[in-house]
Design an enzyme around this catalytic site. Structure first.
Site, PDB file in Angstrom:
ATOM      1  N   GLU A 167       0.823  -1.216   0.000  1.00  0.00           N
ATOM      2  CA  GLU A 167       0.000   0.000   0.000  1.00  0.00           C
ATOM      3  C   GLU A 167       0.853   1.261   0.000  1.00  0.00           C
ATOM      4  OE1 GLU A 167      -2.997   0.186   3.069  1.00  0.00           O
ATOM      5  OE2 GLU A 167      -4.417  -0.951   1.882  1.00  0.00           O
TER       6      GLU A 167
ATOM      7  N   HIS B 117       8.992 -27.034  -1.461  1.00  0.00           N
ATOM      8  CA  HIS B 117       8.375 -28.171  -2.138  1.00  0.00           C
ATOM      9  C   HIS B 117       7.226 -27.733  -3.043  1.00  0.00           C
ATOM     10  CE1 HIS B 117      10.550 -31.214   0.329  1.00  0.00           C
ATOM     11  NE2 HIS B 117      10.711 -30.126   1.078  1.00  0.00           N
TER      12      HIS B 117
ATOM     13  N   LYS C 216     -14.189  -0.184  -3.938  1.00  0.00           N
ATOM     14  CA  LYS C 216     -15.268   0.220  -3.018  1.00  0.00           C
ATOM     15  C   LYS C 216     -16.363   0.961  -3.781  1.00  0.00           C
ATOM     16  CE  LYS C 216     -12.239   0.826   0.962  1.00  0.00           C
ATOM     17  NZ  LYS C 216     -11.616   1.802   1.840  1.00  0.00           N
TER      18      LYS C 216
HETATM   19  O1  PA5 Z   1      -3.567   0.943   6.040  1.00  0.00           O
HETATM   20  C1  PA5 Z   1      -4.688   1.365   5.852  1.00  0.00           C
HETATM   21  O2  PA5 Z   1      -4.951   2.568   5.943  1.00  0.00           O
HETATM   22  C2  PA5 Z   1      -5.837   0.448   5.559  1.00  0.00           C
HETATM   23  O3  PA5 Z   1      -5.454  -0.866   5.422  1.00  0.00           O
HETATM   24  C3  PA5 Z   1      -6.842   0.514   6.704  1.00  0.00           C
HETATM   25  O4  PA5 Z   1      -6.182   0.179   7.897  1.00  0.00           O
HETATM   26  C4  PA5 Z   1      -8.005  -0.428   6.472  1.00  0.00           C
HETATM   27  O5  PA5 Z   1      -8.607  -0.124   5.249  1.00  0.00           O
HETATM   28  C5  PA5 Z   1      -9.034  -0.289   7.578  1.00  0.00           C
HETATM   29  O6  PA5 Z   1      -9.475   1.027   7.707  1.00  0.00           O
HETATM   30  P1  PA5 Z   1     -10.252   1.509   8.972  1.00  0.00           P
HETATM   31  O7  PA5 Z   1      -9.391   1.376  10.166  1.00  0.00           O
HETATM   32  O8  PA5 Z   1     -10.601   2.942   8.688  1.00  0.00           O
HETATM   33  O9  PA5 Z   1     -11.494   0.643   9.081  1.00  0.00           O
END
Ligand code: PA5
Length: 444
Positions: free
Chosen positions: A299, A320, A435
């Site tokens: 990310e 393996h 989303k």
């Molecule tokens: O790293 C990030 O920002 C995302 O992976 C969020 O942690 C994830 O989408 C969950 O978001 P939230 O804590 O707002 O529910």
């Protein structure tokens, strides 16, 4: 005092170049990459880069007041007394850190640390059968729960919390259910904050300036880890130790292992054209740490058409399966190996008079010795015959302190690596596309 260290022995040419560069200023592409990591170091520490409103994690470990940890530990004790199961609701950065640390430190075949509730997860996916099984399990056991969402609006944890809150209230009544819920969310905004305030739940705050994947050392990870029985003070102490080691007025290339790791990755990516980093382990305990690491790097760096693809493999199991490709397939990756230097337990392979399995050549040796030789043999085969550059990240021993070091090391290196590629390592615009489609299809 032992600490994390890097070993470039198997790093082939890039490793040797890196080792040389730490001593001398030479080389061309690599020198430019080194310069860009140096600039990234200043940008990160001065807070002058993109996403600089999300740098709260950089100096967090050394700033966490002992009183805050004590308060979380006290609430965790209350939860431990009340529950056989503890449900941790969250997704992405709001769940992976907890799972990574718990799986690394709890007994592997037992579901729990002694004297603590077993931790179960929800809201990390949308599987209906999983939720039904979980609800049936919760019918039979006393439980508490913790819902974690920084935005307070994420679909998966919101649906899971709606179902589990209903279950909890039915099982214990509204008042007792309230005592069994902790919400970890934004200070002021989001649907979860509104609900938690209205219902009077105990809450902990996700700091404004810390994004999900950098949040495991905030209450997002610390509270559930405390309930699961992890020594959160040692975890934070390990991270603070690493913070002290990595942050200085000037970047010290000889001691700064995060800068070295970031540079090694960038050499592989930019100078050698590698597309994939395989985070490899020889201990199944590291599996979820690799999952957490995949999110952190994927990310943070995978944007604007750039970035190493973070993948993982667990050896010797995957030798393996993936072993063939790693040895002989396309040369598109390098390996970073999480290498454990000391075991917590001993087991010796017995002599067998008949030796039908032919294993007497290792009789009298510890299993860990065999695993160590498997690691050495594999890294030699991959680097020397397979031409795969290999870096070892050596963890002295598995405990909360060293896991804390490892977490901070990876976070810091990720910030450096991202900035050196001119991306914002603290946003994730690409996760919105699915989303929007999902909401449209659902008629939101
Ligand atoms: O790293 C990030 O920002 C995302 O992976 C969020 O942690 C994830 O989408 C969950 O978001 P939230 O804590 O707002 O529910």
């Amino acid at each position: 005092m032992k600490s994390l260290r890097l070993d470039f022995t198997y790093g082939l040419e890039a490793g040797k170049i890196l080792a040389n560069l730490i001593e001398r200023q030479d080389g061309s592409t690599v020198a430019a990459l080194k310069e860009s990591i140096g600039q990234a170091y200043r940008t990160l520490l001065d807070g002058t880069g993109a996403g600089n409103d999300f740098l709260g994690w950089v100096r967090l470990p050394a700033q966490i007041p002992a009183s805050e940890l004590d308060a979380m530990l006290a609430k965790a004790e209350d939860f431990k007394k009340k529950s056989q199961l503890f449900v941790c609701i969250g997704i992405g950065g709001s769940y992976l850190g907890t799972r990574a640390v718990t799986e690394a430190l709890k007994p592997q075949l037992a579901s729990r640390m002694p004297g603590c509730p077993a931790i179960v997860y929800a809201g990390h996916q949308l599987g209906q059968d999983y939720m039904n099984e979980l609800l049936e399990l919760l019918d039979q056991h006393d439980y508490t729960l913790c819902v974690i969402s920084k935005s307070g609006t994420t679909t998966e944890p919101a649906i899971a919390f709606r179902l589990l809150r209903n279950h909890l209230e039915k099982k214990y009544g509204k008042e007792e259910a309230r005592q069994r819920i902790v919400a970890i969310t934004d200070r002021a905004k989001g649907a979860l904050r509104t609900l938690a305030t209205e219902e009077g739940y105990t809450t902990y705050m996700v700091p404004d300036n810390i994004g999900g994947r950098y949040s495991v050392l905030s209450p997002v990870g610390l509270f559930p880890l405390a309930v699961a029985g992890i020594d959160i003070k040692a975890l934070v102490a390990g991270a603070a130790q690493m913070q002290e080691r990595l942050i200085a007025d000037q970047l010290d290339w000889t001691g700064n292992i995060a800068a070295q790791y970031a540079l090694f990755r960038q050499i592989q990516y930019a100078a050698y054209g590698k597309k994939v980093e395989l985070l490899v382990n020889f201990e199944s305990r590291f599996y979820y740490l690799s999952e957490w690491w995949k999110q952190l790097y994927g990310e943070s760096e995978g944007k604007q058409g750039k970035g190493l693809f973070p993948s993982n493999a667990g050896f010797t199991t995957d030798l393996h399966s993936l072993g063939q490709y790693i040895q002989d397939g396309e040369r598109l990756f390098f390996e970073s190996v999480l290498s454990l230097e000391k075991q917590n337990t001993r087991i010796v392979i017995p002599q067998d008079a008949r030796n039908l399995d032919g294993m007497n050549f290792v009789a009298g040796k510890e299993m860990a010795y065999v695993n160590q030789k498997a690691e050495e043999g594999t890294l030699m085969a991959h680097s020397e015959q397979g031409n795969v550059p290999v870096l070892r990240i050596c963890v002295p021993e598995l405990n909360a302190l060293h896991i804390g070091e490892l977490i901070y090391f990876f976070e810091f290196a990720c910030g450096l690596s991202g900035y050196s590629m001119n991306v914002n390592p603290f946003d994730q615009p690409g996760v919105e596309a699915y989303k929007q489609n999902m909401f449209r299809l659902l008629g939101k």
